[in-house]
Design an enzyme around this catalytic site. Structure first.
Site, PDB file in Angstrom:
ATOM      1  CE  LYS A   1      -0.815   0.151   5.162  1.00 33.65           C
ATOM      2  NZ  LYS A   1      -0.203   1.688   5.316  1.00 33.65           N
ATOM      3  CB  THR A   2       4.036   2.270   1.891  1.00 36.55           C
ATOM      4  OG1 THR A   2       3.401   2.123   3.182  1.00 36.55           O
ATOM      5  CG2 THR A   2       4.692   3.485   1.958  1.00 36.55           C
TER       6      THR A   2
ATOM      7  CD  GLN B   1      -3.176  -5.087   8.485  1.00 35.96           C
ATOM      8  OE1 GLN B   1      -2.278  -4.989   9.087  1.00 35.96           O
ATOM      9  NE2 GLN B   1      -3.130  -4.768   7.208  1.00 35.96           N
TER      10      GLN B   1
ATOM     11  CG  ASP C   1      -1.481   4.746   5.106  1.00 36.66           C
ATOM     12  OD1 ASP C   1      -2.186   3.770   4.637  1.00 36.66           O
ATOM     13  OD2 ASP C   1      -0.184   4.424   5.294  1.00 36.66           O
ATOM     14  CD  GLU C   2      -1.861   1.831   8.467  1.00 38.34           C
ATOM     15  OE1 GLU C   2      -3.140   1.033   8.533  1.00 38.34           O
ATOM     16  OE2 GLU C   2      -0.974   1.145   8.160  1.00 38.34           O
TER      17      GLU C   2
ATOM     18  NE  ARG D   1       1.698  -7.691  11.015  1.00 37.09           N
ATOM     19  CZ  ARG D   1       1.488  -6.848   9.831  1.00 37.09           C
ATOM     20  NH1 ARG D   1       2.174  -6.196   9.735  1.00 37.09           N
ATOM     21  NH2 ARG D   1       0.361  -7.026   9.441  1.00 37.09           N
TER      22      ARG D   1
END
Length: 654
Positions: A34-35, A260, A229-230, A596
């Site tokens: 995504k980044t 998330q 973002d987020e 993770r």
């Protein structure tokens, strides 16, 4: 079209980059790049003639903002389709929500009624201001704990409430009445000191944008393309700020992952991302499902686990990576065996070539770190703990200071640390006189308080000579007033109480010694373990952290520990007032832990665990059974083994 910006992007990422007009919702799964997608989207906009200064990108942490800013600037320098260098003043505005608030408030400080260069109070400073407010209004800070009142104020500000709003609501109960009285006085002190607390940076920004149409239009005319973002982590105030910055063209790109959302306890509202299409009609929805991080087996386990949640948007992560290892499962007799096993397997990974910083040990609650740290120290494995190490936590230091001061009345540092912890009305002036041998100058009431404190230390000294070390620690926690303080300070206090009780568990290992020898060994060992400060800056170290702290990180090897009912998932899932969204948050947290890992996941649980000073038999976590059996490779261990099972976890191809 800039082919440079589309290099190495999959079709959905390309769609996200090219969908520049109107509202866009990017549902980006874990490890889906995504980044990278946001960075390439910004670069594409600039290559198409959009002024860099008209682009806003907001994320949640300073670390994430710094990384995104650096990647954006590098991308703009390297893109051959951008014909001229981008100057500092023209760069996209990449920031956190709080930094954005500071920027807006300083530009329009006069409208807010503050000076341009206002102070920003951290939590400790804010607690001191609340305490001063209590004293000014004649309340006893010992009866009305400042931390608890600050937590209530903070939560209400996160909901968009001012003290006027709070007072106008039909609040019932004594604590609500106290907060209604204290909050205005607290704000008066902030104004006096030209200060804002962390919550004000957002709340005052939201109020300014809502009340001042010209200011709102000003920023809408500057930032034509907004990236958040987020988005699943936004609280009510952040959500409102985002909406008010969006101009008539509705060029907002929200990026997030419903699966998330793990921060409801600090105000994040999952409904914000769930309602995005209702807030912004004609939204283009793009789902990034291709994962570049994990193996097929890890993703299959994660997908199966999260599918049980109802409050979500359907998404199925996939990857072109290898199938990889199965999910390893290991049960231990108790938490000590579990920690020894984790340290032992960690050493095996290191011996076979895995770099220590590519190994992470994740746990649900902070108190679990103590026994893990001890196992790593015993094994000589360098580790770094994200967050405060167990013996550096304030509550642990306070309890040990009581113990040391009772044994050594000349230990001035310990006496200074605890003489007013918890608050017992002994102020700085009194402390100065005590340590200047001017006690005779104090009024009778203050002398009585000091006498009571000295009696407490004497009682502790007597107890240490007669009782087991674990009983001494329990006595200190209770008789000092710390236990009562922790029980009345909300969620933060509950976590501190868990850590205090974990110190009781630690002290129990010295119970077989004579009382005096046990105390000496306890103090010696705890002092040696707290001298590992240099590990904080050590890069070649195994990472120990809570699952919450691991969000956004990735590792080759991930241990997920303490997978027992009541711990992970946490016992709060069984509370009656928990909403369906909050119930599902524990499963989202496990999903975050699984994703993770790049190559190997090892799940561990203990049959017996000591919590709050009591041993309890545990059922393995329901999350273990959510994973398809064919993905699990179980460590079979010998129940007759007194300590750690001798049999290996199973042969792993390192």
């Amino acid at each position: 079209m800039s082919s440079f910006s589309l290099q190495n992007l999959n079709p959905e990422q390309q769609k996200a980059v090219l969908s520049t007009e109107g509202p866009v919702l990017i549902l980006a799964g874990a490890g889906a790049g995504k980044t990278k997608t946001i960075v390439e989207r910004i670069r594409h906009l600039v290559s198409q003639g959009v002024a860099p200064s008209s682009i806003l990108a907001i994320t949640f942490t300073n670390k994430a903002a710094k990384e995104m800013r650096e990647r954006v600037e590098l991308g703009l320098r390297e893109d051959p389709n951008i014909n001229r260098p981008v100057s500092m003043s023209e760069r996209p505005f990449v920031s956190t929500f709080h930094s954005l608030g500071v920027h807006i408030l300083r530009e329009h400080h006069a409208l807010v009624g503050i000076k341009k260069f206002f102070n920003i109070l951290d939590r400790d400073d804010s607690k001191k201001a609340v305490k001063e407010s209590l004293i000014n209004l004649g309340f006893d800070p010992k009866t009305h704990e400042p931390g608890r009142i600050l937590s209530i104020i903070s939560k209400e500000k996160g909901r968009g409430m001012t003290h006027e709003d709070y007072q106008s609501e039909d609040k019932r109960g004594h604590i609500a009445e106290v907060v209604s009285s204290i909050w205005p006085e607290y704000e008066k002190i902030l104004r006096r000191d030209n200060a804002l607390d962390f919550d004000d940076l957002l709340l005052k920004t939201e109020n300014l944008l809502r009340k001042e149409l010209n200011v709102r239009k000003y920023y809408q005319n500057i930032w034509h393309y907004i990236h958040i973002d987020e988005y699943q982590d936004t609280n009510r105030v952040q959500y409102e700020i985002s909406k008010m910055l969006v101009g008539a063209d509705c060029n907002i790109c929200a990026v997030g992952d419903i699966d998330q959302n793990i921060y409801s306890w600090r105000g994040a509202e999952i409904k914000n991302i769930m309602a995005f299409e209702k807030d912004y009609p004609n939204t283009t929805v793009i789902t990034l499902e291709e994962n570049y991080r994990s193996t097929k087996n890890i993703l299959k386990a994660a997908n199966t686990v999260i599918e049980k949640n109802k409050v979500r948007r359907k998404k199925n992560l996939f990857t072109s990576n290898d199938a990889g290892e199965k999910i390893y499962l290991s049960g231990s007799l108790d938490e000590v065996s579990e920690a020894d096993f984790i340290a032992s397997k960690t050493q095996e990974f290191i011996d076979k070539g895995t770099s220590p910083e590519e190994i992470a040990v994740l746990y649900r609650a902070n108190f679990q770190s103590r026994v893990l740290e001890e196992a790593f120290l015993k094994s000589g494995i360098t580790y770094q703990i994200l967050g405060t190490r167990f013996f550096e936590r304030k509550e642990v230091k306070d309890i040990l200071s009581y113990l040391r001061a009772s044994q050594n009345p000349d230990s001035l540092n310990d006496l200074k640390r605890i003489i007013n912890v918890p608050a017992r009305g002994i102020g700085k002036t009194t402390v100065t006189k005590v340590f200047s041998n001017q006690v005779s100058d104090l009024p009778p009431a203050m002398k009585a308080k000091l006498k009571s404190f000295q009696t407490l230390l004497e009682n502790i000294r007597v107890i240490t000579a007669e009782k087991k070390p674990s009983e001494t620690i329990s006595f200190i926690i209770k008789e000092s007033g710390l236990e009562n303080e922790f029980k009345t300070t909300g969620e933060d206090g509950a976590a501190r109480l868990e850590n205090a009780y974990e110190l009781v568990n630690f002290a129990a290992r010295y119970d077989s010694l004579s009382p005096q020898d046990g105390v000496v060994c306890l103090l010696t060992d705890s002092a040696l373990q707290s001298d590992q400060d240099e590990l904080k800056d050590e890069h070649k170290a195994v990472r120990l952290m809570t699952v919450h702290a691991s969000k956004g990180l990735e590792f080759n090897v991930v241990f997920i520990t303490g997978l027992e009912e009541g711990l992970f998932p946490h016992q709060k899932m069984n509370e009656e007032h928990i909403t369906p969204e909050e119930q599902e948050e524990e499963r989202r947290l496990f999903y975050v832990a699984l994703t993770r890992a790049k190559k190997i996941v090892i799940l561990t649980y203990a049959q017996v665990r000591t919590i709050f000073g009591r041993q309890q038999v545990n059922m393995p976590s329901q999350f273990i059974f959510d994973i398809p059996q064919e993905l699990i490779k179980e460590d079979v261990w010998n129940e007759n083994d007194e300590h750690r099972p001798r049999k290996p976890l199973l042969e792993i191809d390192f």
